[in-house]
Structures are given as C-alpha cells and as structure tokens.
Scaffold this motif. Structure first.
Motif: not given
Length: 136
Positions: A4-9, A14-19
């Motif tokens: 779960v922690f790996r998935f959230i991380a 990915v969100t930070i890279v896309v933004i």
C-alpha cells in the motif's frame, strides 16, 4: 502494508512528475491575477497606437482583458528578451488600486518581474485584435 505504501509513493511520484512536465510544456500561469468581479475598469495602451489609449468600463471588455492574462503563461527555463513592452493593461480595482501587466511578443512584466512567455506572439495579437482592430 508495504504494498500500500509503495503504491501510494508511486502515485505521488508520478503525479509530481506529470505536474512538473505540464508546467514545463504549457508554462506557469501568472499568480495573483485580478478577479473580474473586483475590476471596475481597464486601461489598454499599445505602442503601435500611442495616441489611442482605451479605457473600458463595460463588463464585456473587462472580462476580455482579464481573460487575456490566460495567454501569459511563462516558461521558467526560457531566456528573456531585452525588448520593450508593446501592450500595457492597467486593471483598476474597486478599491482604486491598480494592477499592471506589460508584455511584448516574448516577455511579460508582472509584479515588477520579467518572465519569458511560453506561447509567444499570441497575447499581443489577441490584444491588438480585441481592443484596437474592432470598432468600439
């Protein structure tokens, strides 16, 4: 629990890279732009029409002048030009304070700082077409 922690991380990274990539490609919007509801009038000046300073108090022109700021996304990685401003728009707020934006084809001056425009030429062309080439 580790999964779960790996998935959230992974989602966060990915969100930070896309933004970040979106801001580099599309540009960073100007911060602190005026709200249309708080603008009482706008004054538009164009260096190609020095004797034709336009002051607008009608809602349509004010909305257009505020919407024009959307064309001024800037690129933090681009170099600046040494040119002079072509367009100057002064937003007069309800409390009589003024917010001024100046721009040419490649540079915008906002809050006393110069930034390189991502979408070059568009802002000046749009302002010229809306405020100077149409009958008012």
């Amino acid at each position: 629990m580790k999964k779960v922690f790996r998935f959230i991380a992974t989602v966060i990274v990915v969100t930070i890279v896309v933004i970040g990539l979106n801001l580099l490609i599309e540009g960073v919007p100007l911060l602190g732009t005026p709200d249309v509801a708080n603008v009482s009038s706008v004054i538009v000046e164009h260096s190609d029409y020095p004797d034709d300073i336009k002051k607008h108090t009608d809602d349509t022109k004010i909305e257009l002048a505020v919407a024009m700021l959307g064309y001024l996304n800037y690129s933090p990685l681009k170099g600046l030009s040494d040119d002079v401003p072509i367009i100057k728009i002064t937003y007069i707020m309800d409390d009589n304070t003024e917010i001024v934006v100046k721009a040419n084809d490649k540079t915008v001056w906002w809050n006393g700082k110069a930034y390189a425009i991502t979408d070059e030429n568009t802002f000046v062309k749009m302002c010229t077409a809306v405020f100077y080439l149409q009958k008012n």
